[in-house]
Structure formats: structure tokens, C-alpha cells
Design a protein around this motif. Structure first.
Motif, PDB file in Angstrom:
ATOM      1  N   ARG A 130       0.819  -1.223   0.000  1.00 40.72           N
ATOM      2  CA  ARG A 130       0.000   0.000   0.000  1.00 40.72           C
ATOM      3  C   ARG A 130       0.848   1.267   0.000  1.00 40.72           C
ATOM      4  NH1 ARG A 130      -5.590  -1.301   2.349  1.00 40.72           N
ATOM      5  NH2 ARG A 130      -5.585  -3.559   2.301  1.00 40.72           N
ATOM      6  N   GLY A 131       1.975   1.257   0.671  1.00 42.16           N
ATOM      7  CA  GLY A 131       2.852   2.428   0.685  1.00 42.16           C
ATOM      8  C   GLY A 131       3.391   2.723  -0.706  1.00 42.16           C
ATOM      9  N   TYR A 132       3.829   1.687  -1.381  1.00 45.56           N
ATOM     10  CA  TYR A 132       4.333   1.840  -2.747  1.00 45.56           C
ATOM     11  C   TYR A 132       3.204   2.272  -3.683  1.00 45.56           C
ATOM     12  CZ  TYR A 132       6.999   0.761  -6.973  1.00 45.56           C
ATOM     13  OH  TYR A 132       7.638   0.840  -8.174  1.00 45.56           O
ATOM     14  N   LEU A 133       2.024   1.706  -3.487  1.00 48.53           N
ATOM     15  CA  LEU A 133       0.864   2.093  -4.282  1.00 48.53           C
ATOM     16  C   LEU A 133       0.579   3.584  -4.122  1.00 48.53           C
ATOM     17  CD1 LEU A 133      -1.696   1.561  -5.993  1.00 48.53           C
ATOM     18  CD2 LEU A 133      -2.840   0.893  -3.878  1.00 48.53           C
ATOM     19  N   GLN A 134       0.591   4.074  -2.887  1.00 48.54           N
ATOM     20  CA  GLN A 134       0.296   5.487  -2.654  1.00 48.54           C
ATOM     21  C   GLN A 134       1.313   6.393  -3.347  1.00 48.54           C
ATOM     22  OE1 GLN A 134      -2.455   6.972  -1.183  1.00 48.54           O
ATOM     23  NE2 GLN A 134      -1.511   8.708  -2.183  1.00 48.54           N
ATOM     24  N   SER A 135       2.586   6.030  -3.309  1.00 46.30           N
ATOM     25  CA  SER A 135       3.597   6.872  -3.966  1.00 46.30           C
ATOM     26  C   SER A 135       3.416   6.855  -5.486  1.00 46.30           C
ATOM     27  CB  SER A 135       5.006   6.433  -3.580  1.00 46.30           C
ATOM     28  OG  SER A 135       5.318   5.163  -4.115  1.00 46.30           O
ATOM     29  N   LEU A 136       3.089   5.701  -6.052  1.00 50.47           N
ATOM     30  CA  LEU A 136       2.857   5.628  -7.498  1.00 50.47           C
ATOM     31  C   LEU A 136       1.607   6.412  -7.901  1.00 50.47           C
ATOM     32  CD1 LEU A 136       3.671   1.894  -8.234  1.00 50.47           C
ATOM     33  CD2 LEU A 136       4.988   3.872  -8.950  1.00 50.47           C
ATOM     34  N   VAL A 137       0.558   6.276  -7.114  1.00 51.55           N
ATOM     35  CA  VAL A 137      -0.688   6.981  -7.416  1.00 51.55           C
ATOM     36  C   VAL A 137      -0.471   8.488  -7.357  1.00 51.55           C
ATOM     37  CG1 VAL A 137      -2.992   7.478  -6.495  1.00 51.55           C
ATOM     38  CG2 VAL A 137      -2.272   5.117  -6.816  1.00 51.55           C
ATOM     39  N   SER A 138       0.281   8.951  -6.366  1.00 50.36           N
ATOM     40  CA  SER A 138       0.556  10.387  -6.258  1.00 50.36           C
ATOM     41  C   SER A 138       1.261  10.913  -7.499  1.00 50.36           C
ATOM     42  CB  SER A 138       1.408  10.674  -5.021  1.00 50.36           C
ATOM     43  OG  SER A 138       0.696  10.358  -3.864  1.00 50.36           O
ATOM     44  N   ARG A 139       2.246  10.161  -7.986  1.00 52.46           N
ATOM     45  CA  ARG A 139       2.953  10.576  -9.209  1.00 52.46           C
ATOM     46  C   ARG A 139       2.025  10.556 -10.418  1.00 52.46           C
ATOM     47  NH1 ARG A 139       7.704   6.903  -9.981  1.00 52.46           N
ATOM     48  NH2 ARG A 139       7.070   5.886  -8.093  1.00 52.46           N
ATOM     49  N   LEU A 140       1.218   9.503 -10.531  1.00 49.08           N
ATOM     50  CA  LEU A 140       0.314   9.398 -11.678  1.00 49.08           C
ATOM     51  C   LEU A 140      -0.740  10.500 -11.683  1.00 49.08           C
ATOM     52  CD1 LEU A 140      -0.352   5.607 -12.160  1.00 49.08           C
ATOM     53  CD2 LEU A 140       0.579   7.194 -13.816  1.00 49.08           C
ATOM     54  N   GLU A 141      -1.232  10.855 -10.525  1.00 51.42           N
ATOM     55  CA  GLU A 141      -2.226  11.922 -10.451  1.00 51.42           C
ATOM     56  C   GLU A 141      -1.669  13.212 -11.029  1.00 51.42           C
ATOM     57  OE1 GLU A 141      -5.057  10.728  -6.661  1.00 51.42           O
ATOM     58  OE2 GLU A 141      -3.233  11.881  -6.268  1.00 51.42           O
ATOM     59  N   GLY A 142      -0.427  13.507 -10.737  1.00 53.70           N
ATOM     60  CA  GLY A 142       0.201  14.701 -11.292  1.00 53.70           C
ATOM     61  C   GLY A 142       0.409  14.594 -12.789  1.00 53.70           C
ATOM     62  N   ASP A 143       0.867  13.433 -13.251  1.00 57.92           N
ATOM     63  CA  ASP A 143       1.117  13.236 -14.686  1.00 57.92           C
ATOM     64  C   ASP A 143      -0.163  13.256 -15.502  1.00 57.92           C
ATOM     65  OD1 ASP A 143       3.794  12.969 -14.086  1.00 57.92           O
ATOM     66  OD2 ASP A 143       3.840  10.782 -14.338  1.00 57.92           O
ATOM     67  N   LEU A 144      -1.194  12.579 -14.996  1.00 56.38           N
ATOM     68  CA  LEU A 144      -2.439  12.427 -15.759  1.00 56.38           C
ATOM     69  C   LEU A 144      -3.442  13.550 -15.508  1.00 56.38           C
ATOM     70  CD1 LEU A 144      -3.068   8.609 -15.232  1.00 56.38           C
ATOM     71  CD2 LEU A 144      -2.052   9.722 -17.218  1.00 56.38           C
ATOM     72  N   LYS A 145      -3.193  14.351 -14.474  1.00 49.74           N
ATOM     73  CA  LYS A 145      -4.112  15.448 -14.115  1.00 49.74           C
ATOM     74  C   LYS A 145      -5.494  14.911 -13.757  1.00 49.74           C
ATOM     75  CE  LYS A 145      -1.049  18.596 -15.378  1.00 49.74           C
ATOM     76  NZ  LYS A 145       0.232  18.019 -15.059  1.00 49.74           N
ATOM     77  N   VAL A 146      -5.500  13.803 -13.003  1.00 47.40           N
ATOM     78  CA  VAL A 146      -6.742  13.219 -12.502  1.00 47.40           C
ATOM     79  C   VAL A 146      -6.544  12.849 -11.040  1.00 47.40           C
ATOM     80  CG1 VAL A 146      -7.478  12.250 -14.724  1.00 47.40           C
ATOM     81  CG2 VAL A 146      -6.158  10.846 -13.156  1.00 47.40           C
ATOM     82  N   LYS A 147      -7.626  12.591 -10.353  1.00 44.07           N
ATOM     83  CA  LYS A 147      -7.603  12.086  -8.982  1.00 44.07           C
ATOM     84  C   LYS A 147      -7.870  10.593  -9.053  1.00 44.07           C
ATOM     85  CE  LYS A 147      -8.014  12.300  -4.445  1.00 44.07           C
ATOM     86  NZ  LYS A 147      -6.850  11.831  -3.784  1.00 44.07           N
ATOM     87  N   ILE A 148      -7.050   9.818  -8.355  1.00 45.22           N
ATOM     88  CA  ILE A 148      -7.226   8.368  -8.322  1.00 45.22           C
ATOM     89  C   ILE A 148      -7.619   7.964  -6.908  1.00 45.22           C
ATOM     90  CG2 ILE A 148      -6.138   6.108  -8.646  1.00 45.22           C
ATOM     91  CD1 ILE A 148      -4.186   7.531 -10.607  1.00 45.22           C
ATOM     92  N   ARG A 149      -8.800   7.405  -6.783  1.00 42.43           N
ATOM     93  CA  ARG A 149      -9.297   6.907  -5.501  1.00 42.43           C
ATOM     94  C   ARG A 149      -9.173   5.387  -5.557  1.00 42.43           C
ATOM     95  NH1 ARG A 149     -15.133   8.990  -4.212  1.00 42.43           N
ATOM     96  NH2 ARG A 149     -15.474   7.960  -6.183  1.00 42.43           N
ATOM     97  N   TRP A 150      -8.431   4.808  -4.606  1.00 42.67           N
ATOM     98  CA  TRP A 150      -8.161   3.376  -4.698  1.00 42.67           C
ATOM     99  C   TRP A 150      -8.648   2.621  -3.469  1.00 42.67           C
ATOM    100  CZ3 TRP A 150      -4.694   1.836  -0.905  1.00 42.67           C
ATOM    101  CH2 TRP A 150      -3.841   2.808  -0.388  1.00 42.67           C
ATOM    102  N   LEU A 151      -8.888   1.338  -3.711  1.00 39.49           N
ATOM    103  CA  LEU A 151      -9.314   0.415  -2.668  1.00 39.49           C
ATOM    104  C   LEU A 151      -8.552  -0.883  -2.879  1.00 39.49           C
ATOM    105  CD1 LEU A 151     -11.287  -0.541  -0.402  1.00 39.49           C
ATOM    106  CD2 LEU A 151     -12.871  -1.171  -2.229  1.00 39.49           C
TER     107      LEU A 151
END
Length: 178
Positions: A130-151
């Protein structure tokens, strides 16, 4: 990206809606309301795509319902282009493939229905860092200009909650074949 290749905004919206999740369908008035377009402009594009064989239609009562023609030779390429436009291809490569023992990943909500709302609802099943997931999601949100809500769910949790997802639109973006 698609807007630079295809000048009709209505056609782009139809491709996104119907090819992102091939299980989705729509009828003329519903699509016109969803896109905020006139029924005439939507009708013209539906007819063009149907004549090209990219869409198939069926009659349900007095309503003509359209869906992507998954048997068309260009279907995989168009779906791939749509997924790249929405950023899902990068989500799969950057997030899912590097997280550990991912059994299943799918998108629900607006993106699964082909609506680009700026929010991606991602569900991951397996043993995931989950920690690695959160860091990847944070980077992707900036690159893609979207919000990613994950479960994240383990297999037992997913088995218990599976029925909650059955009534929703869900677009499987990763499934490990055992």
C-alpha cells in the motif's frame, strides 16, 4: 489526444463512452443528455459509426440501443487508443504491474462508464504494498491530471464484497491468469 485526430467532439465522446467499456451501451436521448449535445448531432455520429461497422445496434421496445462492435477488426486498436487517451494504460503499467501479487484490478464509476470526470476509482485485489501504491498513485495523479481513488482488498475480502460490485459498471484492466 483524440480531439487532435478526430475533430467531432461528439464522436470522441461516443468512442470514449462505448469503447472504454465494451459492455456499456446507450440510446440516442440518453447519450445526448449525458453529453449536453443536441439529439441531431449525436444521431449523425451514431449513424456514421454504425455505418462503418464500429457500432452495433439492437431494438429494445421502441428504443434503439447502441454498443461497440467488439467483433470489428479495428476494435482492439480503437479500444487501446481510447484507454491511452484516458490514461488507463499508464495506470496499468505503472501501478498494477509493480505492486506485488496482484490478482485483479478494475476501474469502477465514471471511467468504467466511459465518462471522463477526472476521478478514477481503482480496485485492486491481492497482496499489495500500500505504501508503494500510494507513492505511485501520487505521481500518476500529477502526470495524468486526474484524482485516483483506490481500494485494496485481499482475496477473502473481495469474495465477501464481490456482490457489491456486480451491479456497477466495472472495467477489468488487469487479471492474472493462473
Amino acid at each position: 489526444m483524440l480531439e487532435s485526430l478526430i475533430t467531432s467532439k461528439t464522436r470522441v465522446r461516443l468512442l470514449l463512452k462505448l469503447f472504454l467499456n465494451p459492455g456499456s451501451s446507450g440510446y440516442l436521448r440518453e447519450l445526448a443528455d449525458e453529453f449536453g449535445e443536441s439529439t441531431n448531432s449525436v444521431r449523425v455520429e451514431l449513424n456514421r459509426l454504425a455505418e462503418a461497422g464500429l457500432l452495433e445496434s439492437s431494438t429494445e421496445g421502441r428504443t434503439k440501443v447502441y454498443r461497440a462492435n467488439s467483433g470489428h477488426p479495428l476494435f482492439p486498436e480503437i479500444q487501446g487508443l481510447v484507454r491511452k487517451t484516458m490514461g488507463i494504460d499508464r495506470l496499468v503499467e505503472s501501478v498494477v504491474a509493480k505492486l506485488g501479487d496482484v490478482k485483479l484490478a478494475f476501474v469502477t464509476g465514471d471511467y468504467a462508464r466511459g465518462v471522463n470526470s477526472g476521478l478514477i476509482d481503482l480496485v485492486l485485489v491481492g497482496d499489495i504494498d500500500r505504501g508503494y501504491l500510494q507513492s505511485l498513485v501520487s505521481r500518476l495523479e500529477g502526470d495524468l491530471k486526474v484524482k485516483i481513488r483506490w481500494l485494496v482488498l485481499n482475496e477473502a475480502e473481495f469474495g465477501t464484497l464481490r456482490t457489491n460490485f456486480e451491479g456497477q459498471d466495472a472495467l477489468v484492466i488487469w487479471k492474472r491468469e493462473d
